[in-house]
Design a protein around this motif. Structure first.
Motif, PDB file in Angstrom:
ATOM      1  N   ALA A   1       0.839  -1.210   0.000  1.00 51.38           N
ATOM      2  CA  ALA A   1       0.000   0.000   0.000  1.00 51.38           C
ATOM      3  C   ALA A   1       0.870   1.256   0.000  1.00 51.38           C
ATOM      4  O   ALA A   1       0.596   2.212  -0.733  1.00 51.38           O
ATOM      5  CB  ALA A   1      -0.932   0.000   1.212  1.00 51.38           C
ATOM      6  N   ALA A   2       1.928   1.259   0.793  1.00 54.89           N
ATOM      7  CA  ALA A   2       2.825   2.417   0.860  1.00 54.89           C
ATOM      8  C   ALA A   2       3.571   2.608  -0.465  1.00 54.89           C
ATOM      9  O   ALA A   2       3.753   3.742  -0.925  1.00 54.89           O
ATOM     10  CB  ALA A   2       3.816   2.250   2.014  1.00 54.89           C
ATOM     11  N   TRP A   3       3.999   1.520  -1.092  1.00 54.86           N
ATOM     12  CA  TRP A   3       4.689   1.563  -2.389  1.00 54.86           C
ATOM     13  C   TRP A   3       3.783   2.195  -3.448  1.00 54.86           C
ATOM     14  O   TRP A   3       4.195   3.105  -4.163  1.00 54.86           O
ATOM     15  CB  TRP A   3       5.103   0.147  -2.778  1.00 54.86           C
ATOM     16  N   ARG A   4       2.562   1.699  -3.529  1.00 57.68           N
ATOM     17  CA  ARG A   4       1.608   2.234  -4.507  1.00 57.68           C
ATOM     18  C   ARG A   4       1.366   3.725  -4.274  1.00 57.68           C
ATOM     19  O   ARG A   4       1.416   4.522  -5.203  1.00 57.68           O
ATOM     20  CB  ARG A   4       0.270   1.495  -4.399  1.00 57.68           C
ATOM     21  N   ALA A   5       1.088   4.090  -3.037  1.00 59.64           N
ATOM     22  CA  ALA A   5       0.800   5.490  -2.713  1.00 59.64           C
ATOM     23  C   ALA A   5       1.993   6.384  -3.054  1.00 59.64           C
ATOM     24  O   ALA A   5       1.825   7.480  -3.602  1.00 59.64           O
ATOM     25  CB  ALA A   5       0.430   5.629  -1.240  1.00 59.64           C
ATOM     26  N   ALA A   6       3.197   5.922  -2.762  1.00 62.98           N
ATOM     27  CA  ALA A   6       4.399   6.723  -3.020  1.00 62.98           C
ATOM     28  C   ALA A   6       4.589   6.956  -4.513  1.00 62.98           C
ATOM     29  O   ALA A   6       4.848   8.086  -4.946  1.00 62.98           O
ATOM     30  CB  ALA A   6       5.631   6.036  -2.433  1.00 62.98           C
ATOM     31  N   LEU A   7       4.447   5.924  -5.317  1.00 63.31           N
ATOM     32  CA  LEU A   7       4.670   6.094  -6.757  1.00 63.31           C
ATOM     33  C   LEU A   7       3.544   6.895  -7.404  1.00 63.31           C
ATOM     34  O   LEU A   7       3.801   7.684  -8.319  1.00 63.31           O
ATOM     35  CB  LEU A   7       4.879   4.745  -7.434  1.00 63.31           C
ATOM     36  N   GLU A   8       2.314   6.722  -6.952  1.00 63.71           N
ATOM     37  CA  GLU A   8       1.230   7.547  -7.485  1.00 63.71           C
ATOM     38  C   GLU A   8       1.437   9.020  -7.132  1.00 63.71           C
ATOM     39  O   GLU A   8       1.060   9.899  -7.895  1.00 63.71           O
ATOM     40  CB  GLU A   8      -0.128   7.052  -6.989  1.00 63.71           C
ATOM     41  N   ALA A   9       2.069   9.285  -5.999  1.00 65.73           N
ATOM     42  CA  ALA A   9       2.338  10.660  -5.572  1.00 65.73           C
ATOM     43  C   ALA A   9       3.650  11.199  -6.151  1.00 65.73           C
ATOM     44  O   ALA A   9       3.969  12.374  -5.967  1.00 65.73           O
ATOM     45  CB  ALA A   9       2.386  10.727  -4.045  1.00 65.73           C
ATOM     46  N   GLY A  10       4.418  10.338  -6.832  1.00 63.44           N
ATOM     47  CA  GLY A  10       5.703  10.771  -7.380  1.00 63.44           C
ATOM     48  C   GLY A  10       6.757  10.991  -6.309  1.00 63.44           C
ATOM     49  O   GLY A  10       7.652  11.815  -6.463  1.00 63.44           O
TER      50      GLY A  10
ATOM     51  N   VAL B   1      10.118  11.158 -14.940  1.00 60.93           N
ATOM     52  CA  VAL B   1       9.789  10.743 -16.305  1.00 60.93           C
ATOM     53  C   VAL B   1       8.343  10.275 -16.432  1.00 60.93           C
ATOM     54  O   VAL B   1       7.663  10.578 -17.414  1.00 60.93           O
ATOM     55  CB  VAL B   1      10.761   9.625 -16.760  1.00 60.93           C
ATOM     56  N   PHE B   2       7.855   9.531 -15.439  1.00 63.06           N
ATOM     57  CA  PHE B   2       6.496   8.973 -15.495  1.00 63.06           C
ATOM     58  C   PHE B   2       5.490   9.973 -14.932  1.00 63.06           C
ATOM     59  O   PHE B   2       5.630  10.432 -13.804  1.00 63.06           O
ATOM     60  CB  PHE B   2       6.394   7.672 -14.699  1.00 63.06           C
ATOM     61  N   ASP B   3       4.478  10.288 -15.718  1.00 68.95           N
ATOM     62  CA  ASP B   3       3.407  11.180 -15.282  1.00 68.95           C
ATOM     63  C   ASP B   3       2.119  10.396 -15.079  1.00 68.95           C
ATOM     64  O   ASP B   3       1.856   9.425 -15.788  1.00 68.95           O
ATOM     65  CB  ASP B   3       3.150  12.262 -16.351  1.00 68.95           C
ATOM     66  N   ASP B   4       1.312  10.853 -14.129  1.00 65.99           N
ATOM     67  CA  ASP B   4      -0.033  10.307 -13.910  1.00 65.99           C
ATOM     68  C   ASP B   4      -0.038   8.802 -13.662  1.00 65.99           C
ATOM     69  O   ASP B   4      -0.810   8.060 -14.264  1.00 65.99           O
ATOM     70  CB  ASP B   4      -0.957  10.647 -15.090  1.00 65.99           C
TER      71      ASP B   4
END
Length: 168
Positions: A6-15, A56-59
Motif C-alpha cells: 500500500a505504501a509503495w503504490r501510494a508513493a509512486l502515485e504521488a511521485g 519521467v512517469f506522469d499520472d
C-alpha cells in the motif's frame, strides 16, 4: 494488502521516490525491463533510479493488484511524454515485509523506447556521466523514432479488425 505494498503504490502515485525507497529492503534487487546486462542493488541505488523515474512517469495510476503472502503483481498506467505506458511490477517481500526484489515489465514497445530515451540519460547524468548519457540518448533516439512511426503508421495496417477493400 500488506502495508508495504500500500505504501509503495501510494508513493509512486504521488511521485515520491523517497517514500518508495523507504519500502525497500537494504539489500533489495531491481530487475529493469530495459536491460538484461545488469541489475540495481541496494536501497540507495534503487532509490536513485526511482528519483529519475518519478521525473519521467506522469499520472501513475495503479489499476490491478494480485498476490498473497510475499509475492505480488501490480499493474499501472502512466505516460512518458505523450506516450501511454502500462507497466507490471513483480514484487517479492522479504521476511521483514519489505520489498526484497522488484522486476518490472512494460508495454507497448514505443513506451519502452521512450522510457529508455527519457530515463537512461537522466540516470547517467545523476551518476556523474553526462557524456555517456548524451551518447545513450543519441543511440536510442532513432530506435524511439522508429517504434513511434511503426506504432502509428505500420502496425495499424496489420489490424485484423481493419476493414479490407474487396476488389471485384
Amino acid at each position: 494488502m500488506p502495508t508495504t505494498i500500500a505504501a509503495w503504490r501510494a508513493a509512486l502515485e504521488a511521485g515520491d521516490a523517497e517514500a518508495a525507497g523507504g519500502c525497500l529492503a537494504e539489500n533489495a534487487v531491481f530487475i529493469s525491463p530495459l536491460t538484461e546486462k545488469f541489475r540495481f542493488h541496494g536501497r540507495e541505488q534503487i532509490t536513485e533510479v526511482l528519483r529519475s523515474a518519478v521525473e519521467v512517469f506522469d499520472d501513475v495510476r495503479y489499476h490491478t493488484e494480485v498476490g498473497e503472502g510475499s509475492t505480488y503483481a501490480l499493474f499501472f498506467h502512466c505516460r512518458v511524454g505523450a506516450q501511454a505506458v502500462e507497466e507490471a511490477q513483480l514484487i517479492r517481500l522479504d521476511d521483514a515485509g519489505l520489498i526484497g526484489e522488484l522486476t518490472f515489465f512494460g508495454r507497448p514497445l514505443p513506451a519502452l523506447t521512450e522510457t529508455m530515451l527519457a530515463l537512461g540519460p537522466r540516470m547517467l547524468r545523476r551518476q556523474g556521466q553526462p557524456g555517456l548519457g548524451r551518447l545513450i540518448g543519441f543511440a536510442v533516439r532513432p530506435l524511439a523514432a522508429m517504434t513511434r512511426f511503426g506504432e502509428r503508421r505500420l502496425v495499424p495496417l496489420g489490424d485484423p479488425n481493419r476493414r479490407r477493400r474487396i476488389d471485384g
